[in-house]
Design a protein around this motif. Sequence first.
Motif, mmCIF file in Angstrom:
data_model
loop_
_atom_site.group_PDB
_atom_site.id
_atom_site.type_symbol
_atom_site.label_atom_id
_atom_site.label_comp_id
_atom_site.label_asym_id
_atom_site.label_seq_id
_atom_site.Cartn_x
_atom_site.Cartn_y
_atom_site.Cartn_z
ATOM 1 N N PHE A 111 0.885 -1.265 0.089
ATOM 2 C CA PHE A 111 0.344 -0.141 -0.149
ATOM 3 C C PHE A 111 0.882 1.271 0.353
ATOM 4 C CE2 PHE A 111 -3.162 3.012 2.012
ATOM 5 C CZ PHE A 111 -3.900 2.807 1.149
ATOM 6 N N ASP A 112 2.162 1.820 0.740
ATOM 7 C CA ASP A 112 2.420 2.410 1.020
ATOM 8 C C ASP A 112 3.281 2.295 -0.050
ATOM 9 O OD1 ASP A 112 2.115 3.539 3.411
ATOM 10 O OD2 ASP A 112 4.595 2.125 3.956
ATOM 11 N N ARG A 113 3.523 1.367 -1.349
ATOM 12 C CA ARG A 113 4.492 1.764 -2.702
ATOM 13 C C ARG A 113 3.372 2.022 -3.352
ATOM 14 N NH1 ARG A 113 7.582 -2.343 0.015
ATOM 15 N NH2 ARG A 113 5.541 -3.698 -0.608
ATOM 16 N N PHE A 114 2.516 2.185 -3.546
ATOM 17 C CA PHE A 114 1.389 2.509 -3.710
ATOM 18 C C PHE A 114 1.172 4.080 -3.965
ATOM 19 C CE2 PHE A 114 -3.265 3.978 -3.612
ATOM 20 C CZ PHE A 114 -3.971 3.544 -4.907
ATOM 21 N N LEU A 115 1.017 4.449 -2.830
ATOM 22 C CA LEU A 115 0.358 5.792 -2.522
ATOM 23 C C LEU A 115 1.895 6.515 -2.938
ATOM 24 C CD1 LEU A 115 -0.950 5.648 1.267
ATOM 25 C CD2 LEU A 115 -2.011 6.261 -1.018
ATOM 26 N N GLY A 116 3.085 6.311 -3.172
ATOM 27 C CA GLY A 116 4.420 6.477 -3.643
ATOM 28 C C GLY A 116 3.905 6.510 -4.983
ATOM 29 N N ALA A 117 3.029 5.627 -5.829
ATOM 30 C CA ALA A 117 3.398 6.073 -7.255
ATOM 31 C C ALA A 117 1.854 6.242 -7.653
ATOM 32 C CB ALA A 117 3.870 4.168 -8.091
ATOM 33 N N ASP A 118 1.221 7.094 -6.872
ATOM 34 C CA ASP A 118 -0.401 7.067 -6.731
ATOM 35 C C ASP A 118 -0.667 7.948 -8.760
ATOM 36 O OD1 ASP A 118 -3.129 6.784 -6.148
ATOM 37 O OD2 ASP A 118 -2.876 8.538 -5.110
ATOM 38 N N THR A 119 -1.186 6.974 -8.872
ATOM 39 C CA THR A 119 -1.957 7.825 -9.678
ATOM 40 C C THR A 119 -3.634 7.615 -10.341
ATOM 41 O OG1 THR A 119 -2.054 6.332 -11.022
ATOM 42 C CG2 THR A 119 -0.192 7.311 -11.378
ATOM 43 N N GLU A 120 -4.378 9.087 -11.064
ATOM 44 C CA GLU A 120 -6.005 8.771 -10.772
ATOM 45 C C GLU A 120 -6.083 7.223 -11.795
ATOM 46 O OE1 GLU A 120 -9.162 11.095 -12.900
ATOM 47 O OE2 GLU A 120 -8.221 12.059 -12.453
ATOM 48 N N GLN A 121 -5.406 6.411 -12.732
ATOM 49 C CA GLN A 121 -5.891 5.256 -12.945
ATOM 50 C C GLN A 121 -5.508 4.141 -12.165
ATOM 51 O OE1 GLN A 121 -3.750 7.237 -14.614
ATOM 52 N NE2 GLN A 121 -4.977 8.468 -15.952
ATOM 53 N N SER A 122 -4.205 4.342 -11.336
ATOM 54 C CA SER A 122 -4.906 3.592 -9.875
ATOM 55 C C SER A 122 -5.611 3.357 -8.544
ATOM 56 C CB SER A 122 -2.942 3.797 -8.977
ATOM 57 O OG SER A 122 -2.065 3.368 -9.999
ATOM 58 N N ARG A 123 -6.100 4.416 -8.753
ATOM 59 C CA ARG A 123 -7.569 4.473 -7.437
ATOM 60 C C ARG A 123 -8.068 4.141 -7.982
ATOM 61 N NH1 ARG A 123 -6.822 9.286 -3.421
ATOM 62 N NH2 ARG A 123 -4.671 8.846 -3.245
ATOM 63 N N GLU A 124 -8.775 3.737 -9.609
ATOM 64 C CA GLU A 124 -9.889 3.215 -9.644
ATOM 65 C C GLU A 124 -9.799 1.575 -9.141
ATOM 66 O OE1 GLU A 124 -9.995 3.742 -14.147
ATOM 67 O OE2 GLU A 124 -10.830 5.531 -13.845
ATOM 68 N N LEU A 125 -8.566 0.996 -9.064
ATOM 69 C CA LEU A 125 -9.134 -0.489 -8.900
ATOM 70 C C LEU A 125 -8.087 -0.621 -7.588
ATOM 71 C CD1 LEU A 125 -6.272 -1.221 -12.090
ATOM 72 C CD2 LEU A 125 -8.681 -1.747 -11.514
ATOM 73 N N VAL A 126 -7.987 0.215 -6.769
ATOM 74 C CA VAL A 126 -8.031 -0.305 -5.789
ATOM 75 C C VAL A 126 -9.340 -0.292 -4.414
ATOM 76 C CG1 VAL A 126 -7.568 2.462 -4.239
ATOM 77 C CG2 VAL A 126 -6.261 0.621 -3.194
ATOM 78 N N GLY A 127 -8.972 -1.175 -3.462
ATOM 79 C CA GLY A 127 -10.471 -1.046 -2.498
ATOM 80 C C GLY A 127 -10.371 -1.532 -1.840
ATOM 81 N N PHE A 128 -10.863 -2.162 -0.280
ATOM 82 C CA PHE A 128 -11.042 -2.103 0.534
ATOM 83 C C PHE A 128 -12.541 -2.724 1.250
ATOM 84 C CE2 PHE A 128 -8.401 1.189 1.455
ATOM 85 C CZ PHE A 128 -8.775 2.057 2.037
#
Length: 185
Positions: A111-128
């Motif tokens: 999750f930390d690595r995701f936040l470091g490379a966070d893009t709008e396209q990536s946010r469409e695929l994240v969830g919990f």
Amino acid sequence: MSDEPALADVVLHPVRLRIIQQLGGRDRTTAQLRDALPDIAQATLYRHVAALLDAGVVTVVDERRSRGGVERTLALGERMAAVDQAELLAMGGAQLRTAFLNFLGDITGDFDRFLGADTEQSRELVGFARTPLYVNTEDLAAIQAGLAELLAPYLTERADGRRRVNLATILLPEPSDPNSRRVGE
């Protein structure tokens, strides 16, 4: 008695968990692993790859000469990198807690690595989310079999533009409340 180490002892190490995650559903060369895991020293990475190879969790699927050496292509081996119910039952409380914290640490690192490379396209695929279920062991086995069947088409890397996401599951039974009545009693 088998000479193989318990799978939990092999895979529930933070570096090994990350290597296993990199290999899930795809083959990777050692160079690709180094590129994907730049925060892990090369010698450390190779030492943990060797431990996974020795345990049969990872296997060499190809070797080729590269710059005077041999570059290996790795994949998950026949001894899958999942700790089974029998191994979980054999763990003491402290060992189970350590295994769980390693698992959570691995997810937190992702999750930390995701936040470091966070893009709008990536946010469409994240969830919990959390969902309470009311099950017995047979129900749980049926759910797990159904999930395995549902997920099977999505477990292998493809060249059609699909993004890789990690799906993690955690089952935590709630402590029994001796004062609560069960439905139907």
